[in-house]
Design an enzyme around this catalytic site. Structure first.
Site, PDB file in Angstrom:
ATOM      1  CG  ASP A   1      -1.717  37.886 -16.689  1.00 34.56           C
ATOM      2  OD1 ASP A   1      -2.813  37.524 -16.212  1.00 34.56           O
ATOM      3  OD2 ASP A   1      -0.825  37.084 -17.010  1.00 34.56           O
TER       4      ASP A   1
ATOM      5  CD  GLU B   1      -4.138  32.040 -17.007  1.00 34.80           C
ATOM      6  OE1 GLU B   1      -4.618  30.923 -17.173  1.00 34.80           O
ATOM      7  OE2 GLU B   1      -3.734  32.744 -17.965  1.00 34.80           O
TER       8      GLU B   1
END
Ligand code: BES
Ligand code: MN
Length: 905
Positions: A548, A612
């Site tokens: 991400d 994250e």
């Protein structure tokens, strides 16, 4: 082990953006089978396409064409000529401001910038041996250079151009437009502005005794240097503007290379009735004789072709240091460039003309067999590669199939093209072009026209290196913004599925998606050791990373489309390229390379999450629930931070933790008019601001009770590391580093209010998002408790009728490693080998929630190798990664994965 708790006061989860998280759990949609792992195509719509769409007739924007750009370099002046040395992997550019720039075709870094002439460098020629370079300039000189290559330590190649000869003419010949070389007779030939062709035999040098100061290039000439009425002198500059960058070598200040004067008998004064723009040599004429229609007299071994401003192409025979005119081909328009094509039974000459046409001559019959108009204005350059003719015009570059009648297709490059060169390197056909916007572009010809891709690339390492960049391009095209699931959930799912398949295709025995409730899935993939030495079982290394990225909404702050990987000047630009998609692929391809070559000695487990940047939401639960599937782990390895500057490689041994919270104050009343109701009751926004003001003292120090008492004392060893750093890295202060790395801080990120936000409304609710960076040995649960208690107490002290809600949105424990463990020793050595210098140990102020958690869960230690440089701009606009860093980290990891032992426990 601390449970990951999302809420502290109230059980709901809200993102900083205020976006509620409601994600469908059903698995991804998939165009996976068509994703083409071996040839990923780019599916994003680039915003830059718009600029290209201005002339729709010239716009063919298939993915192949856009993806065919391998790299782009920029300079502060035009690049006017180019040559490449595929043997050495080098690109030479002659610039308008008198330099030769040398770029590395492997790492794309600029290697050298050499002041070559006292005016523009107008033409370059590389001898077949690729060690001798010829340059011609607007200073009327031809220079000959020896290319010397060496390795500077282990880190970077160094290239020098050593000047061996400087050729001048006593006549003032003006600019030198074309230079070429006959190897068999060691003769340099050059065509000039005054319509002459000169040549010099290098074996029999006529010793010149000219004083360089009195050479024609340094004299004023009434014809060439005159300034018309109201005009300005743009001709030969004796002191060209200095460049902006890089290593600069001024060879003019070195002892002058051997000076050679062109003998007057070697000057053909009126070779043409116009500038001599282009020259080509056909050597070894015996082999070509039949192609040239048997018309070339026996005695000639080498043929010279020259193209002139008079519209004529001349064929000259060269023998015994004499040029004999054999043929003239009239094109009626100035001939600006020439390109030859030799087939089994034909020899074709393409002439680029000043009226936008290309004339095609059959050299067996000397007949004009075809003429086609491409553009208006000059055809400045032509290049033939793989049966494709590339045509450089004032409007850009177009291609067409050579020989046969076919339409032209325009490449996505719409500035006037000044120079082109094609070459084959490691089995791949490339074209390099220079355009008037001061840029040079490297194209992959096979990508431009896949039908040309007859030759498969058999070079393993270059395949995987190119593949790694191709896959990175694909990865960047997925907008995997975890903080905006409503907008990007499909992109994140596609990326996760793409990764899962990629792992599988590269040899993982197991590659699965682990779903996360209300969030993006975790990718788990395992490569099994091919072999292992000395131990009963191979060590098992867990690579942790994330797919991400942080949002890239302010696209005006970006110079390129954030979701289209764009290579410029040795860097790749794109959201997530450094944080964390690039480093992830370096690790994956390191393992895949080892596996493919049957030399993987450990089990490599990849655990790649998609949350994250949102505090690793759900990760801990998924890992705990799948602990058996993941198996035993000896080391956790990751790369998710940056160097301290741009030059010294680093190892990271510490990160701060974080507790992020939203603090909301609200009233039971609705939004109201501030004129009608203002002053009647306590306003939530004012209460909130009063409350926030209690968090820091006047100097900015965090005011939570007992907050500072547990901070780890500074040891001598640690102080020593800080001292080492400040000795090596310029401009950093110990105090500042310590403040960022080993002291806590509190930030108020945002304050927002309910209602329309105009200045007549009293908002009924106000919310702040805050975060605290924690350090060892602050206890995260204790800090959360202190924060909530303190805010509640301060709020009580406000004696207000409003209400308070504090929600912990995410958290991460601080992390500190033992720099003396085996893994850091292995990495230290591998970094030394790769970069040719000692790395430094650093900590960081940022946080990675999963590191400490993984250490505790698998009862092992984590080691952290930063990939990117300080200037990578992670989380900001124009995020980038230096290509050299990506390659080096891949190499470092190849020798690290195999060397980490099993844990001793
Ligand atoms: N790569 C960063 C961590 C980082 C930041 C390392 C700065 C070195 C310097 C990571 O991707 C990140 O952004 N982490 C977040 C975590 C947070 C959302 C819990 C951070 O530090 O803000
Ligand atoms: Mn990040």
């Amino acid at each position: 082990m601390a449970e990951q708790k999302r809420t502290y006061v109230n059980a709901y989860y809200r993102l900083n953006s205020g976006e509620e998280r409601k994600l469908p759990l059903t698995s991804s949609s998939g165009d996976l089978s068509s994703m083409g792992m071996m040839h990923p195509t780019n599916s994003t719509n680039s915003s830059r396409d718009d600029s290209l769409a201005s002339d729709s007739s010239k716009t063919e924007l298939s993915d192949d064409l856009r993806n065919s750009i391998v790299h782009r370099w920029t300079h502060n002046q035009s690049i006017v000529c180019l040559v490449c040395s595929p043997k050495n992997g080098l690109l030479f550019c002659g610039t308008q401001d008198s330099y030769i720039l040398i770029f590395d075709l492997i790492t794309f870094q600029k290697l050298s910038k050499i002041k070559a002439h006292s005016g523009s460098v107008l033409c370059l020629h590389l001898a077949d041996c690729e060690t001798i370079l010829f340059s011609g300039g607007s200073d009327s000189l031809v220079k000959i250079w020896n290319i010397s290559l060496s390795n500077k330590g282990h880190s970077q190649r160094e290239v020098n151009l050593l000047p061996t000869h400087t050729i001048y003419s006593l006549l003032d010949i003006g600019d030198i437009f074309s230079v070429t070389w006959i190897e068999s007779t060691k003769t340099v030939l050059f065509g000039a502005q005054n319509a002459s062709i000169s040549y010099v035999h290098l074996g029999k040098i006529t010793k010149g005794n000219a004083d360089p100061a009195s050479m024609p290039s340094n004299r004023y000439d009434r014809f060439f240097d005159s300034i018309g009425r109201g005009g300005s002198d743009c001709s030969r500059q004796s002191t060209p503007p200095s460049g902006d960058f890089g290593e600069e070598i001024d060879y003019q200040s070195l002892p002058v290379s051997r000076l050679i004067e062109v003998p007057s008998c070697n000057i053909i004064s009126y070779a043409h009735n116009g500038y001599v723009y282009a020259m080509n040599v056909i050597s070894n004429i015996d082999a070509h004789k039949s192609l040239l229609g048997g018309t070339i007299p026996e005695e000639f071994n080498d043929i010279i072709l020259s193209g002139g401003g008079d519209g004529v192409v001349k064929l000259w025979g060269f023998k015994d240091n004499k040029m004999t005119l054999l043929r003239s081909l009239d094109n009626s328009e100035p001939v600006l460039c020439l390109e030859m094509q030799e087939g089994d039974n034909y020899c074709t000459l393409y002439c680029g003309l000043a009226n936008g046409s290309v004339n095609v001559w059959d050299l067996s019959t000397y007949q004009l067999v075809r003429s086609f108009e491409v553009d208006k204005g000059d055809i400045g350059c032509l290049s033939l590669s793989q049966n494709l003719l590339f045509i450089g015009t004032q409007g850009g570059i177009c291609k067409k199939t050579a020989i046969t009648e076919s339409p032209v297709t325009w490449l996505p490059s719409h500035n006037s093209c000044l120079a082109m060169y094609n070459f084959k390197m490691n089995g791949v056909y490339y074209l390099v072009s220079a355009s008037i916007d001061n840029s040079v572009t490297l194209w992959n010809v096979s990508m431009i026209d896949r039908s040309c891709n007859k030759t498969q690339n058999n070079n393993e390492s270059s395949v995987s290196i190119n593949m790694m960049i191709e896959v990175l391009k694909k990865m960047i095209s997925f907008k995997t913004v975890s903080k905006q699931p409503a907008r990007y959930i499909d992109q994140s799912r596609k990326c996760a599925s793409f990764l899962r398949l990629l792992f599988k295709n590269l040899g993982a025995v197991k590659s699965v998606l682990l779903p996360v409730a209300d969030a993006n899935p975790v990718v788990l993939a395992t490569f099994q050791a091919n072999k292992h030495s000395n131990h009963d079982k191979p060590s098992r290394i867990l690579w942790y990373g994330h797919y991400d990225v942080i949002e890239a909404d302010h696209t005006d702050a970006w110079s390129t489309d954030p979701f289209e990987l764009t290579p410029i000047n040795g860097y790749m630009y794109g959201r997530g390229v450094s944080d964390n998609k690039g480093p992830l692929l370096a690790a994956l391809y390191a393992v895949a390379d080892l596996f493919k070559s049957n030399s993987l000695e450990c089990d490599a487990v990849f655990l790649i999450e998609g949350e994250e940047e949102s505090g690793s939401y759900g990760f801990q639960d998924v890992v705990k629930n799948n602990k058996d599937l993941i198996g035993d782990i000896d080391w956790v390895l990751l790369s998710n931070s940056y160097w301290l500057d741009d030059n010294i490689p680093c190892l990271n041994y510490g990160l701060r933790g974080v507790v992020a919270a939203s603090v909301e104050v609200w009233s039971d009343k609705p939004d109201r008019h501030s004129g009608v109701d203002g002053g009647v009751s306590r306003e939530p926004t004012i209460d909130l601001i009063n409350l926030l003001s209690k968090l820091n003292d006047d100097s900015g120090k965090v005011c939570l009770p007992n907050f500072h008492s547990t901070i780890r004392e500074l040891g001598d060893d640690e102080l020593h590391l800080y001292e080492q750093i400040t000795k090596k890295v310029k401009g950093v202060e110990i105090d500042e580093l310590m403040t960022k790395w080993r002291l806590p801080s509190l930030t108020i990120h945002r304050v927002y209010v309910s209602g329309p936000g105009n200045s007549t409304v009293i908002p009924h609710a106000a919310t702040a998002t805050i975060s605290i960076r924690l350090v060892p040995n602050q206890d995260i649960d204790e800090v959360k408790r202190i924060l909530v208690d303190y805010l509640s107490k301060c709020f009580e002290d406000l004696h207000t009728e409003n209400h308070l809600k504090v929600v912990i949105t995410h958290e991460a424990e601080p992390w500190l490693a033992d720099t003396k463990n085996v893994a850091y020793k292995v990495l230290y050595k591998n970094l030394q080998d790769a970069w040719g210098m000692d790395p430094i140990f650093i900590r960081e102020g940022g946080s990675i929630p999963s590191i400490r958690f993984l250490e505790k869960t698998f009862n092992c230690e984590a080691v952290h190798l930063p990939t990117g440089q300080a200037s990578d701009n992670a989380h900001l606009s124009n995020e980038r990664l230096r290509i050299t860093n990506l390659y080096k980290v891949k190499e470092i990891l190849k020798s690290t994965f195999n060397k980490l032992p099993c844990k001793m426990i």
